[in-house]
Design a protein around this motif. Structure first.
Motif: not given
Length: 393
Positions: A40-42, A164-165, A170-175
């Protein structure tokens, strides 16, 4: 069937598994270990979303177990070879597993979080418990652990809103970091930032449980070797057809249910079981194709002979393409484009492996592990005088 032909077929299946592993790992290389599942974040296009689902069904989770199956299979064949040479079996395996674990630790720490070699090194010590067991015992344990890991391996993914937050951040930072960061920034993020927010002791528990959770296909590979499977394709052809027709459709169906009937926990359990069943189906399908002498299947042999070198090379190539210290395409290429990129990378590996083996008998990492395993500069086991005398006689 000659021993060389048998080994070539196993190398071919191993090379085939590396193709699927690359295709599945491209999701991690491009979106990160956690980002690939946070769909959903992609913001994927409809085409990429469709391709994503196809990869999830046909590839992800069903090619790595082929590698594990062949690892177990190879253990038994190596044991038989060591025994024929009257060499200490466990001593050589312990050295081999230490080397795998060490390379895996370096690989995961310095290059990429998706490493499997560290797990294989750990797994090897666990498999020593089954090496001298009867084939039926190994099969029973393989089936039991397959069912148990499918039942309990699909955990509750709901979590708390706070968890979840943390994961989403973490995913956003990873990107951001992987896409534009330096090597040091990416390495620090990979090794020091915890997206799961687990207490330290839980990681120790997970580390200890990892070999058990991944054991089923290792054990089934050991069973196949003990039963001398894949040694006579002419006689085993009917077996290949029967198992391929059984495992492939059921495996695909079970993995597809996640998208046909979403938000059902039992479907997730079936998906894990389906992934392993599809792996077995692919193994027998590949063996059948090899029996037919298909050129496509035979082209996998060279890659399989250099499996460790090619696996590590895939990491170097893909991290260079996607990470900030390379071309910085992290999260930018898309699923479909990455799929074609994977075909190009693998095709290059096929060609380079073929040319390499024209001059050398083994790859650099394959040579290193043999030198360490046998404690000889030649990378060949020492031949005892009694064995040498038998040969002369």
């Amino acid at each position: 069937m000659t021993i060389n032909n048998r080994v070539n077929m196993i190398d071919g299946i191993r090379g085939f598994s590396l193709f699927g592993i690359l295709m599945a790992n491209l999701l991690i290389f491009q979106y990160g270990l956690f980002g690939k599942d946070e769909i959903s974040l992609l913001s994927l296009s409809a085409t990429d979303l469709f391709a994503y689902k196809l990869i999830k069904i046909f590839i992800e989770g069903s090619f790595m177990p082929i590698f594990t199956f062949l690892f177990g299979y190879g253990m038994i064949k190596m044991k038989e070879s060591l025994e024929r040479k009257e060499l200490k079996v466990k001593r050589h395996f312990v050295r081999r597993f230490i080397f795998l674990g060490a390379i895996g630790l370096v690989h995961s720490t310095l290059l990429w979080e998706g490493d499997i070699l560290l797990l294989y090194g750990m797994m090897g010590f666990f498999l020593l418990l089954f090496m001298n067991r009867k084939s039926k015992t190994v099969l029973v344990w393989g089936i039991i652990l397959l069912l148990l890991t499918s039942l309990f391996g699909y955990g509750n993914e709901s979590g708390t809103i706070e968890d979840k937050a943390i994961l989403e951040q973490y995913v956003k930072d990873t990107f951001e970091i992987y896409g534009s960061g330096t090597y040091n920034e990416i390495t620090y993020h990979r090794n020091n930032v915890d997206p799961l927010n687990l207490p330290d002791y839980m990681y120790i528990v997970l580390l200890l449980l990892a070999p058990i959770a991944s054991a089923p296909l290792f054990l089934l590979g050991m069973y196949a070797a003990k039963k001398q499977r894949f040694t006579d394709p002419a006689k085993e052809q009917d077996l290949y057809i029967k198992y391929a027709l059984f495992f492939v459709p059921i495996g695909l169906l079970l993995k597809s249910l996640v998208y046909i009937i979403p938000n059902q926990s039992w479907v997730g359990i079936g998906s894990l079981l389906g992934a392993n069943m599809l792996s077995l189906g692919y193994i027998y399908l590949m063996a059948l194709g090899y029996k037919q002498g298909t050129l496509l299947f035979k082209s996998f042999e060279a890659v399989g002979k250099l499996s460790m070198t090619n696996y590590l090379l895939q990491t170097v190539i893909c991290t260079t393409i996607f990470y900030g210290y390379g071309f910085g395409l992290f999260g930018k290429l898309g699923i479909v484009n990455a799929f074609f990129l994977g075909i190009i990378i693998y095709s290059l590996q096929v060609s380079l492996s073929y040319l390499y083996l024209k001059r050398f008998r083994s790859g650099p990492f394959e040579k290193m592990i043999r030198i360490w395993t046998y404690f000889t500069l030649s990378g060949k086991p020492r031949i005892k005088a009694s064995i040498e005398n038998k040969r002369i006689a």
